[in-house]
Design a protein around this motif. Structure first.
Motif, mmCIF file in Angstrom:
data_model
loop_
_atom_site.group_PDB
_atom_site.id
_atom_site.type_symbol
_atom_site.label_atom_id
_atom_site.label_comp_id
_atom_site.label_asym_id
_atom_site.label_seq_id
_atom_site.Cartn_x
_atom_site.Cartn_y
_atom_site.Cartn_z
ATOM 1 N N PRO A 1 13.569 0.553 4.954
ATOM 2 C CA PRO A 1 12.664 0.368 6.096
ATOM 3 C C PRO A 1 11.236 0.009 5.705
ATOM 4 O O PRO A 1 10.470 -0.450 6.514
ATOM 5 N N VAL A 2 10.868 0.239 4.423
ATOM 6 C CA VAL A 2 9.556 -0.155 3.924
ATOM 7 C C VAL A 2 9.757 -0.883 2.604
ATOM 8 O O VAL A 2 10.492 -0.410 1.738
ATOM 9 N N ALA A 3 9.120 -2.004 2.456
ATOM 10 C CA ALA A 3 9.267 -2.786 1.224
ATOM 11 C C ALA A 3 8.372 -2.222 0.137
ATOM 12 O O ALA A 3 7.426 -2.852 -0.320
ATOM 13 N N ASP A 4 8.683 -0.996 -0.308
ATOM 14 C CA ASP A 4 7.834 -0.345 -1.308
ATOM 15 C C ASP A 4 8.505 -0.243 -2.675
ATOM 16 O O ASP A 4 7.979 0.392 -3.580
ATOM 17 N N GLY A 5 9.666 -0.888 -2.836
ATOM 18 C CA GLY A 5 10.260 -1.050 -4.156
ATOM 19 C C GLY A 5 10.591 0.225 -4.891
ATOM 20 O O GLY A 5 10.415 0.295 -6.114
ATOM 21 N N ASP A 6 11.124 1.259 -4.182
ATOM 22 C CA ASP A 6 11.417 2.501 -4.890
ATOM 23 C C ASP A 6 12.776 3.100 -4.546
ATOM 24 O O ASP A 6 13.081 4.221 -4.945
ATOM 25 N N THR A 7 13.633 2.376 -3.827
ATOM 26 C CA THR A 7 14.917 2.945 -3.415
ATOM 27 C C THR A 7 15.785 3.302 -4.614
ATOM 28 O O THR A 7 16.411 4.370 -4.641
ATOM 29 N N GLY A 8 15.849 2.429 -5.612
ATOM 30 C CA GLY A 8 16.649 2.734 -6.793
ATOM 31 C C GLY A 8 16.147 3.965 -7.518
ATOM 32 O O GLY A 8 16.932 4.819 -7.946
ATOM 33 N N THR A 9 14.845 4.071 -7.651
ATOM 34 C CA THR A 9 14.250 5.243 -8.301
ATOM 35 C C THR A 9 14.532 6.509 -7.504
ATOM 36 O O THR A 9 14.884 7.557 -8.070
ATOM 37 N N ASN A 10 14.395 6.427 -6.183
ATOM 38 C CA ASN A 10 14.632 7.602 -5.343
ATOM 39 C C ASN A 10 16.089 8.065 -5.426
ATOM 40 O O ASN A 10 16.373 9.273 -5.490
ATOM 41 N N LEU A 11 17.025 7.131 -5.401
ATOM 42 C CA LEU A 11 18.441 7.489 -5.512
ATOM 43 C C LEU A 11 18.730 8.108 -6.877
ATOM 44 O O LEU A 11 19.478 9.093 -6.984
ATOM 45 N N TYR A 12 18.158 7.542 -7.916
ATOM 46 C CA TYR A 12 18.354 8.092 -9.262
ATOM 47 C C TYR A 12 17.873 9.536 -9.329
ATOM 48 O O TYR A 12 18.577 10.424 -9.845
ATOM 49 N N LEU A 13 16.672 9.805 -8.821
ATOM 50 C CA LEU A 13 16.126 11.164 -8.872
ATOM 51 C C LEU A 13 16.932 12.132 -8.023
ATOM 52 O O LEU A 13 17.076 13.312 -8.370
ATOM 53 N N THR A 14 17.479 11.664 -6.911
ATOM 54 C CA THR A 14 18.313 12.513 -6.064
ATOM 55 C C THR A 14 19.583 12.921 -6.802
ATOM 56 O O THR A 14 19.971 14.100 -6.811
ATOM 57 N N VAL A 15 20.243 11.950 -7.427
ATOM 58 C CA VAL A 15 21.472 12.251 -8.166
ATOM 59 C C VAL A 15 21.162 13.063 -9.422
ATOM 60 O O VAL A 15 21.948 13.923 -9.828
#
Length: 554
Positions: free
Chosen positions: A35-49
């Protein structure tokens, strides 16, 4: 060889998913436009897992201490995985993934281990279906063409397959890959950018790891070979096309607010309604008294206050989107400069976030790990970062985080602030328009010119530089050393102020801790005015629990 759906499979799944997301992190970050083009979805998913994997490892380590051969059951392992993901969830997609894992755990943990061995396929199908239902329940306004759509497609495929658990996981993974390729045609912002949904791409990686774990893979290389590579629906160079006038390209809220919340179900229902009216991208997931709250808002303070009214928020993280919400024609380039600040209370977190800083909020008795500071630097999404640890005990951790971020190509300046009031002083003079070195010098000078003190309560009898204190005494620490011992907060604070102002000063900053009444600040303000007419006093409600009062003098 197919593996049973047991605790070992869950542990392997977490490890393989973490490895897969680690390899795909930059690619997923690059296609993150919704929803925001802030370029951190991959990083956020990695930290969650990563948080989920740590929790599962801890369960296995705990059993290892009880004797040889002791191992957790499936129920214990999946509950640990879901809990770890919940408390470590980052961002919109990470929060949704945590709820997907929680939904799976509800089904898998409800049945006995023997039932899982005999009917793993049927249970896995039901678990994936419950995961999707749970995720849709957690998202206030579900949008198709996102990770939710990909998850729903995977669950549909899993429910229609007979065989062992590995076959069910394989069907879910293959259908998820197909659904992912369809997302640009379902969500306009993805179609304009020429990319698939970043969160959905991450879920495909996680499901691929599940296939590998149930197929007997034990390494990331085996997991990568478990199925054919997914075809790209985005541009070969990973650079999206013209976004145009999209919802995520401009006009949205300025802050992302995330926190864990201790609250009952009724309070959370009211919180959902309140936050839905405040902002967008609302996701509230969890249960059994512990929730993870994620929302995008313009008023970060109001979002945190809503959590305080509902229960007890902690691990508060507030991110200022900055340039990520400005209108643009391409995926956002990193901002030129950002400030990352570590603070001990919700009020201070809001204050620093509203000043434009990326905030790491810490709980009493806790210190952020090096990895958490590195993640905050990445979250700031800037070429140049000023890091304010605001705690003398964090200097080594902050230095290690700065060094790691520099290795990733970020120019980081560590200002060794030893108190939040020094951080406030540094933020007050921060100017992006200046050259980086000039800005760092100005901020360092402002922090260094701020003498600091804190008032805290002694937990036990002990020797101090000011004499022997008893449990319950109020201690006045000046520049980190106990200088005053008293029995009353206001009286002790007046003594501390007098000692500090004897050396001069132009501005007094008072930061009130949790539960400290405004009357204390009013009295101290009058005390300063009576003895030092030329000295101004400012008051902030910091909400910190570690110290009832912080004092800064510039």
């Amino acid at each position: 060889m197919p593996q049973p759906l047991d605790a070992d499979a869950v542990r392997t799944w977490c490890a393989l998913a973490l490895d897969a997301l680690g390899r795909a992190r930059e690619e997923i970050d690059a296609i993150n436009v919704y929803p925001v083009a802030d370029g951190d979805t991959g990083t956020n998913l990695y930290l969650t897992v990563e948080s989920a994997a740590r929790a599962v490892d801890a369960v296995f380590d705990g059993h290892a201490t009880t004797g040889p051969g002791s191992r957790p059951g499936l129920a214990e392992a999946v509950r640990a995985m879901a809990h770890g993901a919940l408390i470590g969830a980052r961002g919109n997609s990470g929060t949704i993934l945590a709820q997907l894992l929680r939904g799976m755990a509800e089904v898998l943990a409800a049945a006995g281990d023997e039932e899982h061995r005999e009917a793993g396929a049927a249970l896995l199908g039901r678990a994936l279906r419950r995961a999707v239902e749970s995720a849709y329940e957690g998202v206030a306004r579900p949008v198709e063409g996102t990770v939710l759509t990909v998850a729903a497609a995977a669950a549909d495929a899993a429910s229609a397959v007979a065989g062992d658990a590995a076959a069910v996981a394989r069907a879910a993974h293959e259908r998820a890959r197909t659904a992912l390729q369809d997302t640009p045609g379902q969500l306009e912002v993805l179609g304009r950018a020429g990319v698939v949904d970043a969160g959905g791409k991450g879920l495909v990686e996680v499901l691929g790891a599940l296939v590998a774990a149930l197929s007997g893979a034990t390494t990331g290389r085996e997991a990568a070979a478990a199925g054919p590579p997914a075809t790209r629906a985005w541009q070969a160079e990973g650079c999206p096309a013209d976004l145009g006038d999209t919802p995520s390209a401009g006009g949205g809220p300025a802050f992302e607010v995330i926190y864990l919340l201790d609250a009952d179900d009724d309070a959370v229902a009211r919180l959902r309604t309140r936050l839905d009216a405040l902002g967008e991208s609302l996701v509230v997931v969890g249960g059994d008294g512990l929730w993870n709250v994620h929302v995008h808002v313009d008023d970060a303070g109001a979002a945190v206050e809503a959590g305080i009214d509902a229960g007890r928020p902690h691990r508060v993280r507030i991110t200022h989107f900055g340039g990520a919400r400005e209108e643009r024609t391409r995926v956002p380039e990193p901002a030129q400069r950002a400030v990352v600040a570590v603070v001990p209370g919700e009020g201070l977190a809001t204050l620093c976030a509203e000043a434009g800083a990326t905030v790491v909020a810490v709980r009493p008795g806790e210190q952020p790990a090096c990895g958490e500071l590195v993640e905050a630097i990445r979250r700031a999404h800037a070429r140049e970062v000023v890091l304010l640890p605001n705690d003398a005990d964090l200097r080594h951790t902050a230095a290690a985080a700065a060094e790691q971020a520099r290795a990733e190509g970020v120019r980081v300046a560590l200002i060794p602030t030893r108190s939040p009031v020094q951080g406030i002083a540094a933020l007050a003079v921060h100017e992006n328009a200046r050259r980086f070195d000039e800005d760092v010098v100005a901020m360092t000078s402002a922090a260094g010119a701020t003498r600091y003190a804190e008032l805290t309560v002694a937990e036990r009898q002990s020797w101090t530089m000011a004499g022997v204190c008893q449990a319950g005494d109020v201690l006045g620490l000046i520049d980190g050393d106990v200088a005053v011992i008293g029995t009353d907060l206001a009286a002790t604070a007046r003594t501390v102020l007098d000692r500090m102002l004897a050396a001069g000063g132009e501005m007094v900053t008072l930061v009130l801790g949790e539960g400290v009444p405004d009357a204390v600040a009013d009295g101290l303000r009058r005390h300063v005015r009576r003895g030092h007419l030329a000295v101004d006093t400012v008051v902030y409600h910091g909400g910190q629990r570690s110290a009832p009062l912080l004092i800064g003098i510039e």
